[in-house]
Scaffold this motif. Sequence first.
Motif, PDB file in Angstrom:
ATOM      1  N   VAL A  93       0.843  -1.192   0.000  1.00  0.00           N
ATOM      2  CA  VAL A  93       0.000   0.000   0.000  1.00  0.00           C
ATOM      3  C   VAL A  93       0.878   1.241   0.000  1.00  0.00           C
ATOM      4  O   VAL A  93       2.045   1.196   0.389  1.00  0.00           O
ATOM      5  CB  VAL A  93      -0.948   0.008   1.222  1.00  0.00           C
ATOM      6  N   ALA A  94       0.296   2.351  -0.430  1.00  0.00           N
ATOM      7  CA  ALA A  94       1.037   3.608  -0.510  1.00  0.00           C
ATOM      8  C   ALA A  94       0.444   4.611   0.474  1.00  0.00           C
ATOM      9  O   ALA A  94      -0.777   4.762   0.569  1.00  0.00           O
ATOM     10  CB  ALA A  94       0.967   4.165  -1.930  1.00  0.00           C
ATOM     11  N   LEU A  95       1.324   5.273   1.200  1.00  0.00           N
ATOM     12  CA  LEU A  95       0.903   6.306   2.142  1.00  0.00           C
ATOM     13  C   LEU A  95       0.506   7.554   1.366  1.00  0.00           C
ATOM     14  O   LEU A  95       1.263   8.045   0.533  1.00  0.00           O
ATOM     15  CB  LEU A  95       2.053   6.613   3.108  1.00  0.00           C
ATOM     16  N   GLN A  96      -0.684   8.060   1.643  1.00  0.00           N
ATOM     17  CA  GLN A  96      -1.187   9.248   0.965  1.00  0.00           C
ATOM     18  C   GLN A  96      -0.863  10.506   1.780  1.00  0.00           C
ATOM     19  O   GLN A  96      -0.572  10.426   2.970  1.00  0.00           O
ATOM     20  CB  GLN A  96      -2.711   9.134   0.781  1.00  0.00           C
ATOM     21  N   GLU A  97      -0.956  11.652   1.151  1.00  0.00           N
ATOM     22  CA  GLU A  97      -0.655  12.905   1.840  1.00  0.00           C
ATOM     23  C   GLU A  97      -1.566  13.143   3.039  1.00  0.00           C
ATOM     24  O   GLU A  97      -1.171  13.777   4.013  1.00  0.00           O
ATOM     25  CB  GLU A  97      -0.752  14.087   0.870  1.00  0.00           C
ATOM     26  N   ASN A  98      -2.792  12.632   2.979  1.00  0.00           N
ATOM     27  CA  ASN A  98      -3.729  12.835   4.091  1.00  0.00           C
ATOM     28  C   ASN A  98      -3.539  11.820   5.212  1.00  0.00           C
ATOM     29  O   ASN A  98      -4.321  11.771   6.153  1.00  0.00           O
ATOM     30  CB  ASN A  98      -5.174  12.823   3.583  1.00  0.00           C
ATOM     31  N   GLY A  99      -2.508  10.985   5.118  1.00  0.00           N
ATOM     32  CA  GLY A  99      -2.205  10.038   6.187  1.00  0.00           C
ATOM     33  C   GLY A  99      -2.927   8.713   6.066  1.00  0.00           C
ATOM     34  O   GLY A  99      -2.787   7.865   6.945  1.00  0.00           O
ATOM     35  N   THR A 100      -3.676   8.502   5.007  1.00  0.00           N
ATOM     36  CA  THR A 100      -4.320   7.211   4.799  1.00  0.00           C
ATOM     37  C   THR A 100      -3.459   6.376   3.858  1.00  0.00           C
ATOM     38  O   THR A 100      -2.508   6.879   3.255  1.00  0.00           O
ATOM     39  CB  THR A 100      -5.728   7.373   4.193  1.00  0.00           C
ATOM     40  N   PHE A 101      -3.828   5.107   3.738  1.00  0.00           N
ATOM     41  CA  PHE A 101      -3.102   4.220   2.837  1.00  0.00           C
ATOM     42  C   PHE A 101      -4.024   3.766   1.723  1.00  0.00           C
ATOM     43  O   PHE A 101      -5.196   3.454   1.959  1.00  0.00           O
ATOM     44  CB  PHE A 101      -2.585   2.982   3.593  1.00  0.00           C
ATOM     45  N   LEU A 102      -3.493   3.718   0.517  1.00  0.00           N
ATOM     46  CA  LEU A 102      -4.248   3.278  -0.653  1.00  0.00           C
ATOM     47  C   LEU A 102      -3.489   2.131  -1.308  1.00  0.00           C
ATOM     48  O   LEU A 102      -2.279   2.217  -1.533  1.00  0.00           O
ATOM     49  CB  LEU A 102      -4.407   4.427  -1.650  1.00  0.00           C
ATOM     50  N   CYS A 103      -4.221   1.059  -1.612  1.00  0.00           N
ATOM     51  CA  CYS A 103      -3.589  -0.056  -2.320  1.00  0.00           C
ATOM     52  C   CYS A 103      -3.667   0.219  -3.820  1.00  0.00           C
ATOM     53  O   CYS A 103      -4.762   0.454  -4.352  1.00  0.00           O
ATOM     54  CB  CYS A 103      -4.283  -1.371  -1.987  1.00  0.00           C
TER      55      CYS A 103
END
Length: 154
Positions: free
Chosen positions: A104-114
């Motif tokens: 998964v990738a860490l997003q700028e808003n602090g969430t993770f997106l696969c």
Amino acid sequence: MERRQFLTWVGVGMLASSLPFALAACSPGEEDNAAGESGTPASDPIAPLETTIDDQGFQALASREQLNMGPVFVASATVPVLIFEINGEMAALNPTCTHRGCTVALQENGTFLCPCHGAEFTADGTVTDGPAEAPLPAFEVKTEGDRILVKVGA
Ligand code: FES
């Protein structure tokens, strides 16, 4: 057997023998991903700062200096670990998507997106959008001087 009949049988035989390969190419385990990526991590994990795990299960994975430059993706002795900061707090979790194992990738808003099928997770690993159903495993993290220790063992 006439030549035409022979060629028909050869054609049916070839079709039948190639059917397993055609089915395998379309199996659910080989689904294309939504983002068109293979699921390979954007960057390979780095080696841990230290290789030993103490008797409480902590391993020194990175330095404070490394984290100051951004999230640190480490191949610990037992699991991959992403160390990052969110709202001024240090956190660590296994960034391997619980759906089918993409990173998964860490997003700028602090969430993770696969990147593979679009699952989303909060910073503590909780699933907010499928298809993943299980959370990303989070780890206890602490510092000792400049060393960042993550509880990767039991
Ligand atoms: Fe499918 Fe992550 S591997 S959503």
